[in-house]
Design an enzyme around this catalytic site. Structure first.
Site, PDB file in Angstrom:
ATOM      1  N   LYS A 195       8.100  59.653  41.095  1.00 49.65           N
ATOM      2  CA  LYS A 195       7.749  58.325  40.611  1.00 49.65           C
ATOM      3  C   LYS A 195       6.653  58.415  39.554  1.00 49.65           C
ATOM      4  O   LYS A 195       6.140  59.496  39.246  1.00 49.65           O
ATOM      5  CB  LYS A 195       7.278  57.468  41.794  1.00 49.65           C
ATOM      6  CG  LYS A 195       8.295  57.352  42.927  1.00 49.65           C
ATOM      7  CD  LYS A 195       9.324  56.300  42.646  1.00 49.65           C
ATOM      8  CE  LYS A 195       8.762  54.917  42.889  1.00 49.65           C
ATOM      9  NZ  LYS A 195       9.787  53.864  42.674  1.00 49.65           N
ATOM     10  N   ARG A 230      16.996  35.623  72.598  1.00 53.52           N
ATOM     11  CA  ARG A 230      16.166  35.619  71.390  1.00 53.52           C
ATOM     12  C   ARG A 230      16.138  36.994  70.745  1.00 53.52           C
ATOM     13  O   ARG A 230      16.248  37.122  69.515  1.00 53.52           O
ATOM     14  CB  ARG A 230      14.754  35.125  71.712  1.00 53.52           C
ATOM     15  CG  ARG A 230      13.757  35.173  70.550  1.00 53.52           C
ATOM     16  CD  ARG A 230      14.309  34.663  69.238  1.00 53.52           C
ATOM     17  NE  ARG A 230      14.941  33.357  69.325  1.00 53.52           N
ATOM     18  CZ  ARG A 230      15.794  32.895  68.421  1.00 53.52           C
ATOM     19  NH1 ARG A 230      16.163  33.643  67.406  1.00 53.52           N
ATOM     20  NH2 ARG A 230      16.323  31.703  68.550  1.00 53.52           N
ATOM     21  N   LYS A 266      11.965  50.194  51.045  1.00 62.12           N
ATOM     22  CA  LYS A 266      11.170  48.995  51.317  1.00 62.12           C
ATOM     23  C   LYS A 266      11.766  48.265  52.514  1.00 62.12           C
ATOM     24  O   LYS A 266      12.365  47.194  52.407  1.00 62.12           O
ATOM     25  CB  LYS A 266      11.117  48.101  50.079  1.00 62.12           C
ATOM     26  CG  LYS A 266      10.403  48.760  48.901  1.00 62.12           C
ATOM     27  CD  LYS A 266      10.457  47.893  47.657  1.00 62.12           C
ATOM     28  CE  LYS A 266       9.779  48.585  46.487  1.00 62.12           C
ATOM     29  NZ  LYS A 266       9.867  47.796  45.237  1.00 62.12           N
ATOM     30  N   GLU A 312      11.869  59.010  37.981  1.00 60.94           N
ATOM     31  CA  GLU A 312      11.742  57.653  37.449  1.00 60.94           C
ATOM     32  C   GLU A 312      11.186  57.724  36.033  1.00 60.94           C
ATOM     33  O   GLU A 312      10.203  58.421  35.777  1.00 60.94           O
ATOM     34  CB  GLU A 312      10.813  56.826  38.335  1.00 60.94           C
ATOM     35  CG  GLU A 312      10.531  55.429  37.820  1.00 60.94           C
ATOM     36  CD  GLU A 312       9.503  54.707  38.669  1.00 60.94           C
ATOM     37  OE1 GLU A 312       9.887  54.166  39.713  1.00 60.94           O
ATOM     38  OE2 GLU A 312       8.310  54.710  38.287  1.00 60.94           O
ATOM     39  N   ASP A 347      13.560  52.348  35.171  1.00 57.38           N
ATOM     40  CA  ASP A 347      12.755  51.292  35.784  1.00 57.38           C
ATOM     41  C   ASP A 347      12.434  50.172  34.809  1.00 57.38           C
ATOM     42  O   ASP A 347      11.863  50.403  33.734  1.00 57.38           O
ATOM     43  CB  ASP A 347      11.456  51.892  36.332  1.00 57.38           C
ATOM     44  CG  ASP A 347      10.700  50.903  37.196  1.00 57.38           C
ATOM     45  OD1 ASP A 347      11.330  50.204  38.005  1.00 57.38           O
ATOM     46  OD2 ASP A 347       9.462  50.827  37.068  1.00 57.38           O
TER      47      ASP A 347
END
Length: 299
Positions: A170, A103, A138, A200, A221
């Protein structure tokens, strides 16, 4: 594909942690009770659906760490395309160890192959354009190195690996700093000459501002293909252009056609479905070969 394996020192702690989570304080009590210690088997890992393989090193280590007497012979490498029924590897050894490790081995292999598969889908969608597909931060906590490796196995490229290896300014950095210009100036004053700086931007006005300060890359973006095309013209080769937001296999081609260098896709690592790969019993020691039958269950 020139795909370099991850060093064992990176992969092994992750596999050990997964096995420890599964074995707990008593080990595999089911296999210990049901399977004779001397029993040996041969099993194969086979694809149940089309996809791209990734994670064989982790799967191999899962078996080795449970029982060094288990051997895995690979028929396909990471990065290989598979169809339903494709045999990926043959594993031989003590049956208890095979069942104990299966597994964990399949969890790694299925998850990483899923990432490689969806990456390959985006790569195929933008073939014959200048754009490359990149992943993001992410990722599943603890599994970033493996997941970013899986992106490479699918034909994609990696963005920064962590907060320390590149500057990415960002929207929240811009808001707190008081604007694009001030954020870039602070970044340049705060990092060394070897560190690249990306910013960004949400609008073409912000892009003009960023280019006035000079950066290594711009993250465009949630722009439309037409806006991206205008942005590429503004940059005019002075920085790497990266598009992000609303990227799917259906939209990727139009985004790539705008002329951007990179397309970043967060869901490659955070939402890729598992590739269905099964473990099939082939032969037990002392018995003639029997037809393949599924032994890897969903629990």
């Amino acid at each position: 594909m020139n795909l370099a394996s991850l060093p064992r020192v990176i992969v092994e702690p992750l596999v050990r942690a997964a096995l420890a989570e599964d074995l707990g304080l008593a080990g595999d009590i089911t296999s210990a009770a049901v399977i004779p210690e001397e029993h040996r088997s041969t099993v194969v890992m086979a694809a149940r659906q089309p996809g791209v393989v990734a994670g064989l090193d982790a799967a191999d280590l899962a078996f080795q760490l449970v029982d060094p007497a288990i051997t895995m012979r690979r028929h396909l490498p990471d990065g290989a395309a598979v169809e339903p029924g494709s045999v990926i590897a043959t594993i031989e050894g003590p049956s208890r160890g095979l069942l104990t490790a299966e597994r964990t081995a399949l969890n790694f292999l299925g998850h990483l192959s899923g990432i490689a598969t969806v990456t390959a889908g985006i790569v195929e969608a933008i073939v014959n354009t200048k754009a490359s597909v990149v992943c993001t931060r992410k990722t599943t906590p603890g599994l970033r190195a493996l997941e970013k490796y899986a992106v490479r196995a699918g034909g994609g490229m990696n963005h920064r690996f962590a907060l320390h290896d590149a500057v990415l300014i960002k929207d929240n950095h811009v808001a707190i700093a008081g604007g694009v210009t001030e954020a870039i100036r602070r970044a340049k004053a705060g990092v060394g000459h070897m560190v690249k700086i990306e910013v960004e931007v949400d609008t073409l006005d912000q892009l003009h501002e960023a280019m006035g300060e000079g950066v290594d890359a711009v993250l465009l973006d949630n722009m439309t293909p037409d806006q991206l095309r205008d942005a590429v013209g503004i940059v005019a080769g002075r920085a790497i252009t990266e598009a992000s937001g609303r990227v799917t296999p259906a939209t990727a081609r139009a985004i790539a056609a705008s002329g951007v260098d990179l397309i970043s896709v967060g869901w490659l690592t955070h939402s890729a479905p598992v590739l269905d790969i099964g473990l099939d019993f082939v032969e037990a020691a002392g018995e003639s070969a029997t037809p393949l039958r599924r032994v890897a269950q969903a629990f």
